[in-house]
Design an enzyme around this catalytic site. Structure first.
Site, PDB file in Angstrom:
ATOM      1  N   GLU A 137      84.809   4.814  14.975  1.00  0.00           N
ATOM      2  CA  GLU A 137      85.703   3.640  14.328  1.00  0.00           C
ATOM      3  C   GLU A 137      85.144   2.603  13.917  1.00  0.00           C
ATOM      4  O   GLU A 137      86.847   2.470  13.390  1.00  0.00           O
ATOM      5  CB  GLU A 137      86.354   4.069  15.559  1.00  0.00           C
ATOM      6  N   GLU A 138      84.729   1.986  14.483  1.00  0.00           N
ATOM      7  CA  GLU A 138      84.194   0.791  13.833  1.00  0.00           C
ATOM      8  C   GLU A 138      84.413  -0.120  12.235  1.00  0.00           C
ATOM      9  O   GLU A 138      84.688  -0.465  12.156  1.00  0.00           O
ATOM     10  CB  GLU A 138      83.067   0.105  14.680  1.00  0.00           C
TER      11      GLU A 138
END
Lengths: 454, 454
Positions: free
Chosen positions: B322-323
Site C-alpha cells: 500500500e505504502e
C-alpha cells in the site's frame, strides 16, 4: 433531499441566522483554542514543576498559588481563594508486599502494590492469603477469614464497552473491601487494581473504613501480579507480608481557586466550570485531573481572548480535595447556599484529557431535549454522545443543594483506567490536540447555555 | 415518551424481533472479541518479531508467511497467496541533514530527517536554503531557486478538527514538492513533516517524481527542527548538506494474503475485509497498518468462534505494497475482474487502531440511508459517525473496477499523525481495548451487510 429542503423552508428566518451566528461563534472559540491554546503548556507546569499534589501536601499548597496566578494571567476579571479544611493523609513511605511462603517453603517474591488512600498501616502485617473472587465467595468462606490476608480478585468486566461502567461495578471492592474482610477477622486486604491495563502498575484510590471493625491495612496490586497470585492461590497455600504506613495528620487549610468572567445581563447568576486541583501522591495527576484544571483555565482564556461577554457570570473553579474527601466541592456548594447565590448550571472535566465524545448530564427531559437540539452545532467538534449518567463528583453537591442541571465532559474513556491513580498518569500520556478539543467542546456548550439558558 | 411508544407500536412485530436478534448477534461478536480477542498478541508478533516490512524487504516476505499461518490458525476455511510484482525501494543507509553555514559562519547543526519514500539520493548534496511557506511563495520566487535546497514550511492547519483533512491539504508538498522545486533548478528539497506532533521525529511517506525534471533528493524534517529552521531562515542565510542514498532495486515478487469464510447462500458473492501488510522501514508499522492487519484476522477469528455462517463469502485480505505503489490492492481488483467475481462490498482498516468513532464510506444515498438505519445497533459499540468521504486506498481499485460501495473504519484520528510514518509507530502506542473495539465495530457492520445486503 426534498424532505430536508422542506424542513429548512419551514424554519423561521430568525432561527436560521441565529444558528449560523452560533456556528460562527463556536468556530471562533475553536480556532482560538486550537491556534493559541495554553492548556498544554499549563499542564506541563502543573505536572512537571509541581507534580503529585495530594490534599495537605506542600505540593497542593503550591498548586493553589500556581492556579491563582494562572487564572490572573489568563483573563480572569477577578480571582479569589475559598478556604476549606481538608484531610491530610500521608502514605508514610514505600508500600511493599511479598509472598514469603508457598506451601510452607520460604520464598521472597515482591508484588507491586500501593496502599489504598485513607488506609492505615503501622509497618508489617503477615498472614496466610485467602484469595476470593468476590464478596459472594467471601461470605461463603467467612469462617476461614480470621487471621488471614484477604485477596479480592474481582476485576473489570472486559465486555463492558464503557470502562466507567466497569469502574462503577468493581469500585466497591476498593471502597468497602477492607472493612468487609475485617468484619470476619482479616488482618489485611489486597485488591486487584481497578484497571484493564496490560502494564503491572498498581492503582491506588480512596477507601473508607467502617468504624465498627478493625482498621486493617489495604493495598492494590498490579494486574499482572494479580493474575499470578490468583493462579498460584488455586493450587498452593500462600503466606504474605504487607508493609504499609498510611496515617492521617491533623486536617489542614486548603483552598478552592475561583476566577470569574462577570456577567453582563445576569451578573448575579452563575454558571460554574471546573476540575479538581488535587491528585494522588504517586503520579503527576495529569489526566486526573490536571487536564480538567487546564480545560477550566483554557475555556476562560479563550472566551476572554475572543472578546466574548457572557450574559451570566462564569465561575472557573479549581476544586480542592476531590480524591479523598470532596471537601472542596462540598464547601463550594455550602458557601453558595449561605450566600444565597443563584446557580443555573455547572460543568466539570474529571474524566481525562482524551478526545471528547460528548457529555454526561444530570438534567430533566426538557433540558435534555434542548441540549440535543444543539448537537448539530457540536458534532463538528467531536460531541456525538449525550447521556443522562450524571455530572462529576465536584459539581454533585451543587446539583444536590440547588437541584440544578450539571454535566461532565465525556472524553474517550478507553485509556483512562490504564493510568487512573497509577504511577503512569504523567504529562507524556496527554496529547495536545485531544486536550485542546476537550476545551473546545466544553466552551461551546457553555456558550450555548449562557446564551439560551437551560 | 408518548411519541416513542407510538413509534414502537407502529413497527411490524417481525422488524422488532429482527432488530433484537441483530443486537444479540452483535453483542455475541463483541463479547467474543473483548474476552478472547487475539488481535493484540498477533500485533505483538507482527511488530516486535518481524518489525518494519517495506515492500521488497526480507521482513515483508516474512510477514507474508506469518500472515498465512495466522489466517490458518484463526479459523479460515481456506487461505491462499495472490502473487503480484512489487517495487523494491531501499533507503540505503541513515539519512542525515546538517546546517553547515549560517551567514557564512561555518557550523554543524544536525537536523533530524528521513528521506521521502521513492526518493533518490547518491550521497551528499549541498546548497543554500530557500525557505518558502508554500507553493505560492515558490512560484513567486522561482528565479531564486536554481542551485538551492528548497525548504517547504507548509504544515497542518491546526484549526481543522479532523487531522485527515490537514493531511489531505498538506500531503501535496510531500508528493509533488520535490519535482516542483526541481523544475526551477533546486538541487534538493526538505519538507516540514506531515504532523502536528509535539515530538521532533521526522515522518517519511511516498513521493512521486515528475519525469520531466531532475530527480533530486528529498527529505522530511522533524517539526521542532522545522520550527527552528524556519525562524533562522527569516533572518539568516543558511547553507545545508543533505545525505541520502535512496534507490530502487528491481521489482520483486510479493503477495496478497487471502483467507475466506465460505458463504452458505451466495458463495460466489464476495465481501472483502482488509488491511495492508507492508509498512515503512523506519518503524514497526503498528498503527500503519499492523492494526488493520490484526483487525482483519480478528474479525475472521471471532465470526468463526461464535459459529457464524456467512451468507456471502467473506474474504480477509492482507494487502501488499500500500505504502509505495498500491500494487496489492490493484492486483486484487484486477484478478477479481479477470475471474469475473461478483463483489458486493469491501471494508478496510487503515487509519490506526484507536477507539472507533464510525465509518467513512463511498456509497450512494440509498446505501447510506440503509447504513444509517443500523446506527442504533452500532452506537453502543462506539460508532456514531458516518461520512461519505470514501473508503481506504486498498479497496479503491475494487470500488473503481466494480463500482461497488466501500468503506473504512474511522478510529479516533487525533494521535494518528503523531506517529504516522515516523519511528514512533510502535506496538507500545497501541491500546489493547481500543484495538479490539475497532474489530468489534467492523465485524458488526460486516454482519449487517452480509445479512441484509447493501
Amino acid at each position: 433531499m426534498k424532505k430536508y429542503l422542506l424542513f429548512i423552508a419551514m424554519l423561521p428566518l430568525a432561527a436560521m441566522s441565529q444558528s449560523a451566528e452560533d456556528a460562527a461563534v463556536i468556530r471562533k472559540i475553536s480556532d482560538e483554542i486550537l491556534r493559541n491554546g495554553k492548556a498544554y503548556d499549563l499542564l506541563y507546569q502543573l505536572t512537571k514543576q509541581i507534580g503529585g499534589r495530594l490534599s495537605g501536601s506542600p505540593q497542593f499548597a503550591k498548586a493553589v498559588t500556581w492556579g491563582e496566578n494562572a487564572m490572573r494571567n489568563n483573563g480572569a476579571d477577578n480571582v479569589f481563594l475559598q478556604e476549606c479544611m481538608i484531610p491530610h493523609w500521608v502514605r508514610g513511605g514505600n508500600d511493599k508486599a511479598f509472598i514469603i511462603e508457598v506451601d510452607k517453603n520460604k520464598t521472597s517474591r515482591a508484588l507491586d502494590v500501593l496502599a489504598l488512600g485513607n488506609s492505615l498501616g503501622k509497618g508489617t502485617v503477615t498472614g496466610q492469603v485467602l484469595a476470593v473472587q468476590d464478596f459472594e465467595e467471601l461470605e461463603r468462606r467467612k469462617d476461614e477469614v480470621k487471621g488471614k490476608i484477604v485477596y479480592y480478585n474481582n476485576g473489570f468486566n472486559p465486555t463492558n464497552i464503557k470502562p466507567f461502567v466497569s469502574y462503577g461495578e468493581a469500585g466497591i471492592y476498593r471502597r468497602s473491601g477492607p472493612s468487609r474482610a475485617a468484619k470476619y477477622g482479616a488482618v489485611g486486604v489486597m485488591i486487584r487494581s481497578l484497571t484493564e491495563s496490560t502494564a503491572n502498575d498498581p492503582h491506588t484510590g480512596a477507601m473508607v473504613y467502617n468504624d465498627s471493625f478493625p482498621k486493617i491495612p489495604a493495598v492494590a496490586v498490579g494486574p499482572r501480579d494479580a493474575d499470578e497470585l490468583w493462579l498460584l492461590s488455586r493450587k498452593s497455600t500462600i503466606n504474605m507480608a504487607l508493609f504499609t504506613n498510611g496515617h492521617f495528620l491533623p486536617d489542614t487549610i486548603g483552598h478552592n481557586v475561583i476566577a470569574e468572567l462577570k456577567g453582563t445581563e445576569f451578573p448575579e447568576q452563575y454558571i460554574t466550570i471546573g476540575g479538581h486541583l488535587d491528585s494522588w501522591d504517586v503520579n503527576e495527576g495529569a489526566h486526573d485531573d490536571g487536564t480538567g484544571v487546564v480545560h477550566t483555565i483554557e475555556i476562560m482564556r479563550a472566551l476572554k481572548a475572543i472578546g466574548y461577554k457572557p450574559k451570566h457570570t462564569l465561575r472557573f473553579v479549581l476544586f480542592a480535595n476531590e480524591e479523598n474527601g470532596l471537601r472542596g466541592g462540598t464547601k463550594y456548594a455550602a458557601e453558595a447556599k449561605a450566600k444565597n447565590e443563584k446557580h443555573i448550571f455547572a460543568l466539570e472535566s474529571d474524566a481525562g484529557g482524551f478526545t471528547p465524545r460528548g457529555f454526561s448530564l444530570e438534567v430533566n427531559k426538557t433540558q435534555m431535549a434542548k441540549i440535543q437540539g444543539w448537537l448539530p452545532l457540536l458534532n463538528p467538534y467531536g460531541t456525538f454522545e449525550l447521556t443522562n449518567d450524571g455530572g462529576g463528583a465536584d459539581v454533585g453537591p451543587l446539583n444536590r443543594t440547588f437541584n440544578i442541571p450539571v454535566g461532565e465532559l465525556i472524553p474517550d474513556p478507553q485509556r483512562y483506567f490504564d493510568l487512573h491513580h497509577a504511577r503512569s498518569d504523567v504529562f507524556e500520556k496527554v496529547n495536545k490536540r485531544e486536550l485542546l478539543l476537550g476545551a473546545v467542546n466544553m466552551a461551546a456548550l457553555i456558550y450555548l447555555i449562557d446564551k439560551y439558558g437551560i
